[in-house]
Scaffold this motif. Structure first.
Motif, PDB file in Angstrom:
ATOM      1  N   HIS A 135       0.823  -1.201  -0.231  1.00 16.61           N
ATOM      2  CA  HIS A 135      -0.097  -0.015   0.161  1.00 16.61           C
ATOM      3  C   HIS A 135       0.740   1.070   0.209  1.00 16.61           C
ATOM      4  CE1 HIS A 135      -3.481  -1.928   0.577  1.00 16.61           C
ATOM      5  NE2 HIS A 135      -3.185  -2.561   1.641  1.00 16.61           N
ATOM      6  N   LYS A 136       0.314   2.030  -1.026  1.00 11.02           N
ATOM      7  CA  LYS A 136       1.292   3.535  -1.127  1.00 11.02           C
ATOM      8  C   LYS A 136       0.961   4.231   0.252  1.00 11.02           C
ATOM      9  CE  LYS A 136       1.523   3.827  -5.649  1.00 11.02           C
ATOM     10  NZ  LYS A 136       1.067   3.819  -6.901  1.00 11.02           N
ATOM     11  N   SER A 137       1.735   5.088   0.960  1.00 10.31           N
ATOM     12  CA  SER A 137       1.589   5.597   1.861  1.00 10.31           C
ATOM     13  C   SER A 137       0.978   7.477   1.883  1.00 10.31           C
ATOM     14  CB  SER A 137       3.077   6.106   3.004  1.00 10.31           C
ATOM     15  OG  SER A 137       3.176   7.066   1.696  1.00 10.31           O
ATOM     16  N   PRO A 138       0.453   7.814   1.851  1.00 11.24           N
ATOM     17  CA  PRO A 138      -0.010   8.901   1.928  1.00 11.24           C
ATOM     18  C   PRO A 138       0.907  10.283   0.854  1.00 11.24           C
ATOM     19  CG  PRO A 138      -1.245   8.449   3.684  1.00 11.24           C
ATOM     20  CD  PRO A 138      -0.301   7.184   3.871  1.00 11.24           C
ATOM     21  N   PHE A 139       1.734   9.620   2.522  1.00 15.54           N
ATOM     22  CA  PHE A 139       2.350  11.291   1.374  1.00 15.54           C
ATOM     23  C   PHE A 139       3.369  10.742   0.278  1.00 15.54           C
ATOM     24  CE2 PHE A 139       7.316  12.220   1.450  1.00 15.54           C
ATOM     25  CZ  PHE A 139       7.045  12.890   1.151  1.00 15.54           C
ATOM     26  N   GLU A 140       3.422   9.382  -0.004  1.00 17.69           N
ATOM     27  CA  GLU A 140       3.525   9.281  -1.545  1.00 17.69           C
ATOM     28  C   GLU A 140       2.683   9.350  -2.237  1.00 17.69           C
ATOM     29  OE1 GLU A 140       4.823   4.827  -1.216  1.00 17.69           O
ATOM     30  OE2 GLU A 140       6.732   4.941  -0.458  1.00 17.69           O
ATOM     31  N   THR A 141       1.657   8.980  -1.957  1.00 14.06           N
ATOM     32  CA  THR A 141       0.543   9.856  -3.265  1.00 14.06           C
ATOM     33  C   THR A 141      -0.276  11.359  -3.273  1.00 14.06           C
ATOM     34  OG1 THR A 141      -1.069   7.775  -2.366  1.00 14.06           O
ATOM     35  CG2 THR A 141      -2.013   9.314  -3.162  1.00 14.06           C
ATOM     36  N   GLU A 142       0.396  11.872  -1.940  1.00 17.29           N
ATOM     37  CA  GLU A 142       0.303  13.357  -2.052  1.00 17.29           C
ATOM     38  C   GLU A 142       1.377  13.639  -3.183  1.00 17.29           C
ATOM     39  OE1 GLU A 142       0.105  16.475   0.618  1.00 17.29           O
ATOM     40  OE2 GLU A 142      -0.452  15.261   1.149  1.00 17.29           O
ATOM     41  N   LYS A 143       2.444  13.272  -2.761  1.00 15.10           N
ATOM     42  CA  LYS A 143       4.101  13.611  -3.716  1.00 15.10           C
ATOM     43  C   LYS A 143       3.644  13.355  -5.245  1.00 15.10           C
ATOM     44  CE  LYS A 143       8.772  13.026  -3.941  1.00 15.10           C
ATOM     45  NZ  LYS A 143      10.492  11.843  -3.538  1.00 15.10           N
ATOM     46  N   ARG A 144       3.545  12.427  -5.398  1.00 18.97           N
ATOM     47  CA  ARG A 144       3.174  11.801  -6.871  1.00 18.97           C
ATOM     48  C   ARG A 144       1.829  12.906  -7.461  1.00 18.97           C
ATOM     49  NH1 ARG A 144       4.242   6.451  -8.922  1.00 18.97           N
ATOM     50  NH2 ARG A 144       5.533   5.175  -7.329  1.00 18.97           N
ATOM     51  N   GLU A 145       0.770  13.256  -7.008  1.00 15.52           N
ATOM     52  CA  GLU A 145      -0.084  14.030  -7.377  1.00 15.52           C
ATOM     53  C   GLU A 145       0.208  15.427  -7.334  1.00 15.52           C
ATOM     54  OE1 GLU A 145      -3.514  13.252  -8.615  1.00 15.52           O
ATOM     55  OE2 GLU A 145      -2.701  11.494  -8.331  1.00 15.52           O
ATOM     56  N   TRP A 146       1.908  15.862  -6.690  1.00 13.13           N
ATOM     57  CA  TRP A 146       2.111  17.318  -6.864  1.00 13.13           C
ATOM     58  C   TRP A 146       3.246  16.962  -7.911  1.00 13.13           C
ATOM     59  CZ3 TRP A 146       7.800  18.391  -6.842  1.00 13.13           C
ATOM     60  CH2 TRP A 146       7.582  19.880  -6.283  1.00 13.13           C
TER      61      TRP A 146
END
Length: 268
Positions: free
Chosen positions: A4-15
């Motif tokens: 599972h991807k961490s929320p931080f990684e997901t947010e970083k990818r979106e950014w």
């Protein structure tokens, strides 16, 4: 099993995805005029379009630097910017004040609206002979001509902005005993600002159109004068220099106003 991807990684990818989109938009914005100039250059050099009427952009750039070194171009630019700046202020300031009064007070709106509606359809340049009779052929007439063309879009948008303010804000201000000054500065002006700035944006574009036409008809200097005299003498490279300068200043002023809009309205 997939981790599972961490929320931080997901947010970083979106950014990162958003940043790539912004870079792509910037590249397209820069590339589109360059692409147009390249096409123009190729067509002119190849003879597919008549170079006498559409000289290559490289030769126009060479003419620009020649005029710049001679000092003539600075004189034309300085006087045109002077006329635009003071004409713009002379049109915007009374337009904002009158627009706020019209938006806040119905009697003022009913009294002034017919006058504005009657004068607005008349092109300011059509009034230029009257302006010249009243103010002479000096700088004042050019400034007044620009002010007249800027005034109407700004006053109409200011009125629309004030009227669009939700009545609850006005009621709250009345209940708290807001004075006339507070109504102007803390209710009407901030509330009308988004629509008002659109009118000011429109006004700056009209100011550029007006200054070119005014300098063609009643001036001995300025970018419009440069365009007209170059056309009359069939010096089309000099004429294109003037046209490109007007386009450049229009884009520059638009960027400045958009930057101001972001500062004043960060939530939009």
């Amino acid at each position: 099993m997939k981790a599972h991807k961490s929320p931080f990684e997901t947010e970083k990818r979106e950014w990162q995805k958003e940043q790539r989109k912004k870079r792509a938009k910037t590249i397209l914005t820069i590339f589109s005029p360059i692409f147009l100039l390249l096409i123009w250059e190729v067509l002119s050099r190849s003879g597919l379009v008549d170079a006498r009427f559409f000289p290559p952009p490289t030769s126009i750039v060479s003419t620009f630097f020649t005029l710049l070194i001679s000092g003539d171009l600075f004189d034309h630019i300085n006087i045109s910017l002077f006329r635009i700046f003071f004409g713009f202020l002379l049109g915007v300031i009374p337009a904002v004040i009158i627009g706020l009064c019209m938006g806040l007070y119905a009697p003022v709106r009913h009294f002034v609206s017919p006058i504005i509606m009657a004068l607005m359809p008349i092109p300011t340049l059509a009034l230029l002979p009257i302006i010249l009779i009243i103010f002479g052929i000096g700088e004042v007439s050019k400034v007044v001509t620009i002010a007249g063309s800027v005034f109407f879009p700004v006053v109409i948008n200011t009125v629309a902005g004030v009227i669009s303010i939700e009545s609850i804000h006005l009621d709250v201000a009345k209940n708290y005993g807001a004075g006339r000054r507070d109504f102007f500065l803390k209710i009407a002006l901030p509330g009308a600002l988004p629509v008002m700035l659109e009118g000011i944006q429109m006004g700056q574009a009209i100011a550029l159109l007006t200054i070119v036409a005014a300098e063609m008809m009643g001036a001995r200097s300025g970018i419009g004068y440069l365009i007209w005299t170059s056309y009359s003498a069939f010096l089309l490279k000099e004429m294109f220099v003037g046209l490109i300068l007007i386009s450049f200043f229009g884009y520059l002023f638009s960027l400045i106003l958009r930057g101001l809009q972001k500062k004043l309205l960060p939530w939009r």
